[in-house]
Design a protein around this motif. Structure first.
Motif, PDB file in Angstrom:
ATOM      1  N   ALA A  51       0.859  -1.184   0.000  1.00  0.00           N
ATOM      2  CA  ALA A  51       0.000   0.000   0.000  1.00  0.00           C
ATOM      3  C   ALA A  51       0.900   1.241   0.000  1.00  0.00           C
ATOM      4  O   ALA A  51       1.823   1.350   0.818  1.00  0.00           O
ATOM      5  CB  ALA A  51      -0.905  -0.002   1.227  1.00  0.00           C
ATOM      6  N   VAL A  52       0.626   2.143  -0.915  1.00  0.00           N
ATOM      7  CA  VAL A  52       1.449   3.343  -1.061  1.00  0.00           C
ATOM      8  C   VAL A  52       1.297   4.217   0.177  1.00  0.00           C
ATOM      9  O   VAL A  52       0.190   4.582   0.572  1.00  0.00           O
ATOM     10  CB  VAL A  52       1.055   4.140  -2.324  1.00  0.00           C
ATOM     11  N   GLY A  53       2.413   4.548   0.796  1.00  0.00           N
ATOM     12  CA  GLY A  53       2.413   5.445   1.947  1.00  0.00           C
ATOM     13  C   GLY A  53       1.932   4.831   3.244  1.00  0.00           C
ATOM     14  O   GLY A  53       1.756   5.546   4.238  1.00  0.00           O
ATOM     15  N   VAL A  54       1.753   3.520   3.242  1.00  0.00           N
ATOM     16  CA  VAL A  54       1.269   2.863   4.463  1.00  0.00           C
ATOM     17  C   VAL A  54       2.201   1.708   4.819  1.00  0.00           C
ATOM     18  O   VAL A  54       2.494   0.863   3.964  1.00  0.00           O
ATOM     19  CB  VAL A  54      -0.174   2.354   4.300  1.00  0.00           C
ATOM     20  N   ASP A  55       2.635   1.670   6.052  1.00  0.00           N
ATOM     21  CA  ASP A  55       3.512   0.599   6.537  1.00  0.00           C
ATOM     22  C   ASP A  55       2.894  -0.054   7.768  1.00  0.00           C
ATOM     23  O   ASP A  55       2.314   0.633   8.620  1.00  0.00           O
ATOM     24  CB  ASP A  55       4.886   1.155   6.903  1.00  0.00           C
ATOM     25  N   PRO A  56       3.051  -1.360   7.900  1.00  0.00           N
ATOM     26  CA  PRO A  56       2.510  -2.035   9.093  1.00  0.00           C
ATOM     27  C   PRO A  56       3.308  -1.668  10.338  1.00  0.00           C
ATOM     28  O   PRO A  56       4.497  -1.340  10.259  1.00  0.00           O
ATOM     29  CB  PRO A  56       2.649  -3.514   8.747  1.00  0.00           C
ATOM     30  N   ALA A  57       2.656  -1.727  11.488  1.00  0.00           N
ATOM     31  CA  ALA A  57       3.303  -1.441  12.765  1.00  0.00           C
ATOM     32  C   ALA A  57       2.787  -2.424  13.812  1.00  0.00           C
ATOM     33  O   ALA A  57       1.643  -2.907  13.712  1.00  0.00           O
ATOM     34  CB  ALA A  57       3.023  -0.002  13.198  1.00  0.00           C
ATOM     35  N   PRO A  58       3.595  -2.727  14.795  1.00  0.00           N
ATOM     36  CA  PRO A  58       3.160  -3.699  15.818  1.00  0.00           C
ATOM     37  C   PRO A  58       2.100  -3.121  16.745  1.00  0.00           C
ATOM     38  O   PRO A  58       2.068  -1.928  17.022  1.00  0.00           O
ATOM     39  CB  PRO A  58       4.458  -4.013  16.575  1.00  0.00           C
ATOM     40  N   GLY A  59       1.234  -3.998  17.221  1.00  0.00           N
ATOM     41  CA  GLY A  59       0.225  -3.652  18.216  1.00  0.00           C
ATOM     42  C   GLY A  59       0.240  -4.693  19.326  1.00  0.00           C
ATOM     43  O   GLY A  59       1.277  -5.306  19.600  1.00  0.00           O
ATOM     44  N   PHE A  60      -0.902  -4.934  19.937  1.00  0.00           N
ATOM     45  CA  PHE A  60      -0.939  -5.913  21.027  1.00  0.00           C
ATOM     46  C   PHE A  60      -2.292  -6.612  21.049  1.00  0.00           C
ATOM     47  O   PHE A  60      -3.292  -6.138  20.490  1.00  0.00           O
ATOM     48  CB  PHE A  60      -0.672  -5.242  22.377  1.00  0.00           C
ATOM     49  N   VAL A  61      -2.328  -7.749  21.755  1.00  0.00           N
ATOM     50  CA  VAL A  61      -3.551  -8.535  21.926  1.00  0.00           C
ATOM     51  C   VAL A  61      -3.513  -9.195  23.305  1.00  0.00           C
ATOM     52  O   VAL A  61      -2.446  -9.564  23.794  1.00  0.00           O
ATOM     53  CB  VAL A  61      -3.696  -9.610  20.820  1.00  0.00           C
ATOM     54  N   GLY A  62      -4.670  -9.331  23.906  1.00  0.00           N
ATOM     55  CA  GLY A  62      -4.781 -10.027  25.193  1.00  0.00           C
ATOM     56  C   GLY A  62      -6.211 -10.476  25.412  1.00  0.00           C
ATOM     57  O   GLY A  62      -7.148  -9.803  24.962  1.00  0.00           O
ATOM     58  N   GLY A  63      -6.388 -11.587  26.078  1.00  0.00           N
ATOM     59  CA  GLY A  63      -7.750 -12.052  26.306  1.00  0.00           C
ATOM     60  C   GLY A  63      -7.825 -13.365  27.056  1.00  0.00           C
ATOM     61  O   GLY A  63      -6.832 -13.874  27.586  1.00  0.00           O
ATOM     62  N   LEU A  64      -9.048 -13.903  27.087  1.00  0.00           N
ATOM     63  CA  LEU A  64      -9.357 -15.150  27.783  1.00  0.00           C
ATOM     64  C   LEU A  64      -9.563 -16.278  26.783  1.00  0.00           C
ATOM     65  O   LEU A  64     -10.138 -16.071  25.701  1.00  0.00           O
ATOM     66  CB  LEU A  64     -10.617 -14.994  28.633  1.00  0.00           C
ATOM     67  N   THR A  65      -9.120 -17.447  27.159  1.00  0.00           N
ATOM     68  CA  THR A  65      -9.260 -18.642  26.337  1.00  0.00           C
ATOM     69  C   THR A  65     -10.039 -19.703  27.109  1.00  0.00           C
ATOM     70  O   THR A  65      -9.783 -19.927  28.294  1.00  0.00           O
ATOM     71  CB  THR A  65      -7.885 -19.209  25.963  1.00  0.00           C
ATOM     72  N   PHE A  66     -10.981 -20.352  26.445  1.00  0.00           N
ATOM     73  CA  PHE A  66     -11.731 -21.468  27.023  1.00  0.00           C
ATOM     74  C   PHE A  66     -11.531 -22.675  26.114  1.00  0.00           C
ATOM     75  O   PHE A  66     -11.413 -22.528  24.891  1.00  0.00           O
ATOM     76  CB  PHE A  66     -13.217 -21.142  27.138  1.00  0.00           C
ATOM     77  N   ASN A  67     -11.508 -23.860  26.718  1.00  0.00           N
ATOM     78  CA  ASN A  67     -11.336 -25.070  25.925  1.00  0.00           C
ATOM     79  C   ASN A  67     -12.229 -26.164  26.487  1.00  0.00           C
ATOM     80  O   ASN A  67     -12.233 -26.407  27.702  1.00  0.00           O
ATOM     81  CB  ASN A  67      -9.871 -25.514  25.934  1.00  0.00           C
ATOM     82  N   PHE A  68     -12.979 -26.825  25.593  1.00  0.00           N
ATOM     83  CA  PHE A  68     -13.922 -27.868  26.003  1.00  0.00           C
ATOM     84  C   PHE A  68     -13.593 -29.153  25.248  1.00  0.00           C
ATOM     85  O   PHE A  68     -13.625 -29.182  24.017  1.00  0.00           O
ATOM     86  CB  PHE A  68     -15.357 -27.435  25.710  1.00  0.00           C
ATOM     87  N   GLY A  69     -13.282 -30.197  26.002  1.00  0.00           N
ATOM     88  CA  GLY A  69     -12.921 -31.480  25.419  1.00  0.00           C
ATOM     89  C   GLY A  69     -11.602 -31.957  25.988  1.00  0.00           C
ATOM     90  O   GLY A  69     -10.728 -31.151  26.314  1.00  0.00           O
ATOM     91  N   SER A  70     -11.447 -33.294  26.105  1.00  0.00           N
ATOM     92  CA  SER A  70     -10.230 -33.853  26.689  1.00  0.00           C
ATOM     93  C   SER A  70      -9.440 -34.701  25.708  1.00  0.00           C
ATOM     94  O   SER A  70      -8.402 -35.252  26.069  1.00  0.00           O
ATOM     95  CB  SER A  70     -10.586 -34.710  27.915  1.00  0.00           C
ATOM     96  N   GLY A  71      -9.901 -34.792  24.472  1.00  0.00           N
ATOM     97  CA  GLY A  71      -9.212 -35.606  23.486  1.00  0.00           C
ATOM     98  C   GLY A  71      -8.320 -34.787  22.567  1.00  0.00           C
ATOM     99  O   GLY A  71      -7.922 -33.664  22.880  1.00  0.00           O
TER     100      GLY A  71
END
Length: 274
Positions: free
Chosen positions: A117-137
């Motif tokens: 993209a002309v004139g646009v460069d990616p930059a780092p950000g952040f992420v955080g949250g909760l994870t749920f998992n159902f199942g034992s296999g």
């Protein structure tokens, strides 16, 4: 004749005395033994001691002269073997077999442009949250709730403007894992996600999105990672990519030129038992 009676009397007298003595001795012995047993029964009844035929505890309880604490100690030691083999007292199943897990994840984001993209460069950000998992296999369901910021730098007339978007993301992932929860595992996550653009910013100044269209979006997500056994749960390391597929205002589209990358570190642990 008198001599005959005298002879018989002298002969039968010792025999009669012997029979009389034998008769009087036997009841006394029986009475004494019965009295002793009765006293023991009364003692046991008063102290709450129950005789157990054929058991070590019962044999110990029937011995006279033993204290209440000694009898209880014998009964406890005799019952330990029975309790030890009871199914309800066997070592409980490892908590790793729990079908429900919860965890946290946090890391960095970085958008990858499929076309420059002309004139646009990616930059780092952040992420955080909760994870749920159902199942034992090896296959389980993993929904998440994440707060995410994606940044990019826009170059205008020699000036750099940092733009950001704060997004609430809800991935609904199918997790395919190797091995078992008793050890470390490798996994692949794949599934759809929904998103909501909460706000935007320019050089750190928040920009309202009230009235903007396309705030509700959706797409597909895929990631690969490892779960390293640590304590009751696992440390997770994952690299994930999210590909936008449209929004509720403009509909479905496969023309997105951006893959939203995420690299996260987390910890997930079991809740309760099976």
């Amino acid at each position: 004749m008198k001599s005959l009676f005298s002879f018989l009397a002298l002969t039968l007298l010792p025999i009669g005395l012997s029979i009389a003595q034998s008769t009087s001795t036997t009841p006394t012995s029986t009475t004494t033994s019965g009295s002793t047993n009765r006293l023991q029964d009364l003692y046991d009844e008063h102290h709450g001691i129950t005789k157990k035929t054929g058991s070590t505890a019962g044999a110990s309880a029937e011995k006279p002269g033993r204290t209440k604490s000694e009898r209880k100690a014998d009964e406890s030691s005799a019952n330990e073997s029975t309790v030890g083999v009871s199914p309800s007292n066997q070592p409980s199943m490892d908590r790793n077999l729990s079908r429900t897990r919860i965890g946290i994840r946090a890391g960095v984001t970085y958008p990858f442009f499929l076309e420059k993209a002309v004139g646009v460069d990616p930059a780092p950000g952040f992420v955080g949250g909760l994870t749920f998992n159902f199942g034992s296999g090896k296959v389980s369901f993993q929904p998440e709730v994440n707060y995410t910021r994606y940044n990019q730098n826009k170059n205008l007339l020699g000036f750099t403007l940092k733009e950001g978007a704060d997004v609430l993301e809800v991935p609904l992932l199918l997790k395919i894992s190797s091995g078992t929860y008793a050890g470390s595992r490798f996994f692949v996550n794949v599934g759809p996600y929904a998103s909501y653009a909460m706000s935007a910013s320019e050089d750190g100044k928040k920009v309202s999105l009230d009235g903007e269209k396309g705030r509700f979006g959706f797409g597909a997500a895929a990631g690969i990672g490892a779960a390293i056994k640590a304590g009751p749960g696992h440390v997770t390391v994952e690299v994930r990519g999210l590909y936008p597929l449209g929004n509720t205002d403009n509909g479905f589209s496969t023309d997105s030129k951006t893959i939203l990358g995420q690299g996260t570190l987390g910890y997930i642990f079991p809740l309760g038992g099976r």
